[in-house]
Design a protein around this motif. Structure first.
Motif, PDB file in Angstrom:
ATOM      1  N   MET A 167       0.845  -1.199   0.000  1.00 41.62           N
ATOM      2  CA  MET A 167       0.000   0.000   0.000  1.00 41.62           C
ATOM      3  C   MET A 167       0.875   1.241   0.000  1.00 41.62           C
ATOM      4  O   MET A 167       1.817   1.361   0.785  1.00 41.62           O
ATOM      5  CB  MET A 167      -0.921   0.013   1.218  1.00 41.62           C
ATOM      6  N   THR A 168       0.589   2.182  -0.897  1.00 42.63           N
ATOM      7  CA  THR A 168       1.388   3.391  -1.022  1.00 42.63           C
ATOM      8  C   THR A 168       1.116   4.344   0.137  1.00 42.63           C
ATOM      9  O   THR A 168      -0.039   4.663   0.435  1.00 42.63           O
ATOM     10  CB  THR A 168       1.078   4.110  -2.348  1.00 42.63           C
ATOM     11  N   ALA A 169       2.181   4.785   0.798  1.00 42.42           N
ATOM     12  CA  ALA A 169       2.035   5.746   1.893  1.00 42.42           C
ATOM     13  C   ALA A 169       1.637   7.102   1.328  1.00 42.42           C
ATOM     14  O   ALA A 169       2.087   7.514   0.254  1.00 42.42           O
ATOM     15  CB  ALA A 169       3.336   5.851   2.663  1.00 42.42           C
ATOM     16  N   THR A 170       0.780   7.810   2.035  1.00 48.02           N
ATOM     17  CA  THR A 170       0.334   9.133   1.587  1.00 48.02           C
ATOM     18  C   THR A 170       0.643  10.174   2.651  1.00 48.02           C
ATOM     19  O   THR A 170       0.976   9.863   3.794  1.00 48.02           O
ATOM     20  CB  THR A 170      -1.179   9.140   1.295  1.00 48.02           C
ATOM     21  N   MET A 171       0.519  11.435   2.252  1.00 48.25           N
ATOM     22  CA  MET A 171       0.781  12.563   3.146  1.00 48.25           C
ATOM     23  C   MET A 171      -0.185  13.691   2.831  1.00 48.25           C
ATOM     24  O   MET A 171      -0.797  13.733   1.760  1.00 48.25           O
ATOM     25  CB  MET A 171       2.215  13.064   2.962  1.00 48.25           C
ATOM     26  N   ARG A 172      -0.318  14.616   3.773  1.00 47.02           N
ATOM     27  CA  ARG A 172      -1.107  15.824   3.548  1.00 47.02           C
ATOM     28  C   ARG A 172      -0.263  16.848   2.799  1.00 47.02           C
ATOM     29  O   ARG A 172       0.919  17.019   3.090  1.00 47.02           O
ATOM     30  CB  ARG A 172      -1.565  16.429   4.887  1.00 47.02           C
ATOM     31  N   ALA A 173      -0.875  17.519   1.829  1.00 49.42           N
ATOM     32  CA  ALA A 173      -0.182  18.543   1.049  1.00 49.42           C
ATOM     33  C   ALA A 173      -1.182  19.616   0.637  1.00 49.42           C
ATOM     34  O   ALA A 173      -2.372  19.333   0.445  1.00 49.42           O
ATOM     35  CB  ALA A 173       0.476  17.939  -0.191  1.00 49.42           C
ATOM     36  N   ALA A 174      -0.682  20.843   0.509  1.00 50.27           N
ATOM     37  CA  ALA A 174      -1.491  21.937  -0.040  1.00 50.27           C
ATOM     38  C   ALA A 174      -1.094  22.109  -1.502  1.00 50.27           C
ATOM     39  O   ALA A 174       0.069  22.383  -1.800  1.00 50.27           O
ATOM     40  CB  ALA A 174      -1.249  23.221   0.742  1.00 50.27           C
ATOM     41  N   ARG A 175      -2.039  21.916  -2.414  1.00 51.26           N
ATOM     42  CA  ARG A 175      -1.730  22.017  -3.841  1.00 51.26           C
ATOM     43  C   ARG A 175      -2.619  23.053  -4.521  1.00 51.26           C
ATOM     44  O   ARG A 175      -3.806  23.174  -4.203  1.00 51.26           O
ATOM     45  CB  ARG A 175      -1.907  20.666  -4.536  1.00 51.26           C
ATOM     46  N   MET A 176      -2.015  23.772  -5.458  1.00 52.39           N
ATOM     47  CA  MET A 176      -2.803  24.678  -6.292  1.00 52.39           C
ATOM     48  C   MET A 176      -3.122  23.963  -7.600  1.00 52.39           C
ATOM     49  O   MET A 176      -2.224  23.423  -8.257  1.00 52.39           O
ATOM     50  CB  MET A 176      -2.045  25.971  -6.575  1.00 52.39           C
ATOM     51  N   ILE A 203      -1.664  12.931  -0.984  1.00 52.47           N
ATOM     52  CA  ILE A 203      -0.952  12.501  -2.174  1.00 52.47           C
ATOM     53  C   ILE A 203       0.162  11.540  -1.736  1.00 52.47           C
ATOM     54  O   ILE A 203       0.523  11.488  -0.554  1.00 52.47           O
ATOM     55  CB  ILE A 203      -0.362  13.694  -2.957  1.00 52.47           C
ATOM     56  N   PRO A 204       0.729  10.772  -2.665  1.00 50.15           N
ATOM     57  CA  PRO A 204       1.786   9.836  -2.278  1.00 50.15           C
ATOM     58  C   PRO A 204       3.007  10.546  -1.685  1.00 50.15           C
ATOM     59  O   PRO A 204       3.393  11.638  -2.127  1.00 50.15           O
ATOM     60  CB  PRO A 204       2.143   9.153  -3.604  1.00 50.15           C
ATOM     61  N   VAL A 205       3.616   9.940  -0.685  1.00 53.72           N
ATOM     62  CA  VAL A 205       4.867  10.444  -0.125  1.00 53.72           C
ATOM     63  C   VAL A 205       5.951  10.309  -1.185  1.00 53.72           C
ATOM     64  O   VAL A 205       6.114   9.230  -1.784  1.00 53.72           O
ATOM     65  CB  VAL A 205       5.255   9.655   1.145  1.00 53.72           C
ATOM     66  N   PRO A 206       6.697  11.390  -1.491  1.00 52.76           N
ATOM     67  CA  PRO A 206       7.705  11.310  -2.551  1.00 52.76           C
ATOM     68  C   PRO A 206       8.899  10.454  -2.145  1.00 52.76           C
ATOM     69  O   PRO A 206       9.267  10.398  -0.962  1.00 52.76           O
ATOM     70  CB  PRO A 206       8.118  12.773  -2.749  1.00 52.76           C
ATOM     71  N   GLN A 207       9.503   9.817  -3.126  1.00 48.51           N
ATOM     72  CA  GLN A 207      10.659   8.951  -2.874  1.00 48.51           C
ATOM     73  C   GLN A 207      11.930   9.635  -3.381  1.00 48.51           C
ATOM     74  O   GLN A 207      11.971  10.121  -4.518  1.00 48.51           O
ATOM     75  CB  GLN A 207      10.479   7.610  -3.585  1.00 48.51           C
ATOM     76  N   PRO A 208      12.976   9.680  -2.561  1.00 47.72           N
ATOM     77  CA  PRO A 208      14.213  10.337  -3.009  1.00 47.72           C
ATOM     78  C   PRO A 208      14.940   9.507  -4.054  1.00 47.72           C
ATOM     79  O   PRO A 208      15.108   8.289  -3.906  1.00 47.72           O
ATOM     80  CB  PRO A 208      15.037  10.439  -1.722  1.00 47.72           C
ATOM     81  N   GLY A 209      15.375  10.159  -5.119  1.00 44.59           N
ATOM     82  CA  GLY A 209      16.180   9.502  -6.134  1.00 44.59           C
ATOM     83  C   GLY A 209      17.655   9.603  -5.789  1.00 44.59           C
ATOM     84  O   GLY A 209      18.031  10.076  -4.710  1.00 44.59           O
ATOM     85  N   PRO A 210      18.519   9.189  -6.693  1.00 44.45           N
ATOM     86  CA  PRO A 210      19.961   9.302  -6.455  1.00 44.45           C
ATOM     87  C   PRO A 210      20.350  10.762  -6.194  1.00 44.45           C
ATOM     88  O   PRO A 210      19.944  11.667  -6.923  1.00 44.45           O
ATOM     89  CB  PRO A 210      20.576   8.788  -7.754  1.00 44.45           C
ATOM     90  N   GLY A 211      21.107  10.976  -5.142  1.00 48.35           N
ATOM     91  CA  GLY A 211      21.547  12.323  -4.802  1.00 48.35           C
ATOM     92  C   GLY A 211      20.539  13.151  -4.044  1.00 48.35           C
ATOM     93  O   GLY A 211      20.798  14.305  -3.716  1.00 48.35           O
ATOM     94  N   ASP A 212      19.367  12.576  -3.762  1.00 44.63           N
ATOM     95  CA  ASP A 212      18.287  13.315  -3.091  1.00 44.63           C
ATOM     96  C   ASP A 212      18.104  12.841  -1.652  1.00 44.63           C
ATOM     97  O   ASP A 212      18.551  11.759  -1.265  1.00 44.63           O
ATOM     98  CB  ASP A 212      16.961  13.106  -3.827  1.00 44.63           C
TER      99      ASP A 212
END
Length: 372
Positions: free
Chosen positions: A1-10, A22-31
């Motif tokens: 199950m994809t983890a989600t988070m609260r966010a304010a979006r326009m 929305i889904p919690v973002p995943q860090p890529g290489p270098g992030d």
């Protein structure tokens, strides 16, 4: 199950932000992924959200819907592959400046002049910035992803709320550095009681600024600014006469070696021009307030007096680290900032309420980690 988070979006320009999961973002290489504790609400955000595409169509917004939020601070919660020097649990400020890493400027170690330079959570400076804007969203969410090159390690004595003001303090710090400000130089700050200008008063002790002249309109605010660096500041209300005449009188006719204009887009051009007239021979002027429109500059006088006028848009993560180190050393005191903190659910109220502020002392903060 994809983890989600609260966010304010326009979702659309001119519309209020929506609080969504929305889904919690995943860090890529270098992030890294940062758990966001504080985001500064900058004075211009309301204009960005409502009028930007009309006023500055050449400077794109991220693809909507998008998470905005320019100046985040928080704790590293996850580290991507290849990250060096940072680890889970580090307290950080996230500089929103994003660069491509491969254009000519980036390859010359001049990333702030990247051809695709972007302010994550805000806007880009060229059409090619959209990719960076979409990859790295802003801080008005419980979590955000950022490249390690954008991070500033925070000392324990620097609160997240104060660190979230680094964008505006850093803009002033970089301008002063570009102008080689230091002991013995006469410095004029136009708009010293505002959000940008007050940083000069806060930075004065840390940078050894001994001759600081500042202007504003509100005499009560100027009195409050004066108490930030007793004996170092010389302040003048624009209600009390032309600033160029005042500077000349105060300096025995010499003028200002350095002129930093921190007035915003709605400021009258005459005030900016008076600052130019107040400059000493060989002086340098730096604009950081983005005064709008075509301003008539006396180029002949600039030539005769060997004056310089440059624009300075932001600051590097390295300069941000220097400011954090000043705080750690007790040289930079940010305690005069007056934090007004809102939960994420009140983001629209915070943006619309920014007009009711105590000059540059007010620090409007959204705390995604808090709930309404």
């Amino acid at each position: 199950m994809t983890a989600t988070m609260r966010a304010a979006r326009m979702h659309d320009v001119g519309e209020p932000m929506r609080i969504e999961r929305i889904p919690v973002p995943q860090p890529g290489p270098g992030d890294v992924r940062v758990a966001v504790h504080a985001v500064n609400i900058v004075p211009n955000l309301a204009n960005i959200l409502s009028m930007w595409t009309t006023w500055f169509s050449h400077s794109p917004l991220p693809t909507l819907p998008a998470v905005f939020g320019l100046d985040p601070a928080g704790v590293i919660e996850a580290v991507g592959e290849g990250v060096e020097g940072f680890q889970v649990g580090d307290r950080v400020y996230v500089n929103p400046g994003r660069s491509c890493g491969s254009c000519r400027s980036c390859r010359n170690n001049d990333s702030i002049n990247c051809a695709s330079y972007a302010f994550a959570g805000y806007f880009g400076f060229s059409k090619s910035a959209v990719g960076l804007l979409d990859r790295y969203q802003g801080g008005l969410a419980e979590y955000m992803v950022a490249p390690a090159y954008a991070l500033v390690k925070l000392p324990d004595q620097l609160s997240f709320n104060a660190a979230a003001r680094f964008g505006y303090i850093g803009t002033m710090y970089s301008a002063l550095r570009k102008a080689a400000a230091g002991p013995g130089k006469t410095i004029l700050i136009n708009g010293i009681s505002g959000t940008l200008g007050i940083a000069a008063a806060l930075l004065a002790p840390a940078m050894g600024l001994t001759h600081v002249y500042g202007t504003g309109r509100d005499r009560d605010l100027l009195d409050k600014v004066d108490r930030l660096a007793p004996g170092r500041l010389h302040l003048h209300s624009l209600k009390d006469g032309p600033l160029d005449e005042w500077v000349r009188e105060e300096t025995g006719g010499y003028g200002a070696d350095i002129y930093i204009d921190a007035l915003g887009p709605g400021a009258p051009h005459e005030t900016f021009l008076a600052g130019m007239r107040a400059m000493a021979r060989g002086g340098i002027a730096v604009n950081i307030g983005a005064i709008a429109g075509d301003v008539p500059i006396d180029v002949h006088r600039m030539m005769d007096q060997q004056l310089k006028l440059i624009g300075s848009a932001w600051f590097t993560a390295g300069e941000g680290q220097a400011m954090a180190d000043m705080v750690a050393a007790g040289l930079l005191d940010l305690s005069p900032l007056e934090h007004q903190v809102f939960p994420l659910e009140q983001v629209n109220e915070a943006i619309s309420g920014f007009a009711q502020r105590n000059g540059g002392f007010s620090n409007f903060i959204i705390s995604p980690s808090a709930t309404a």
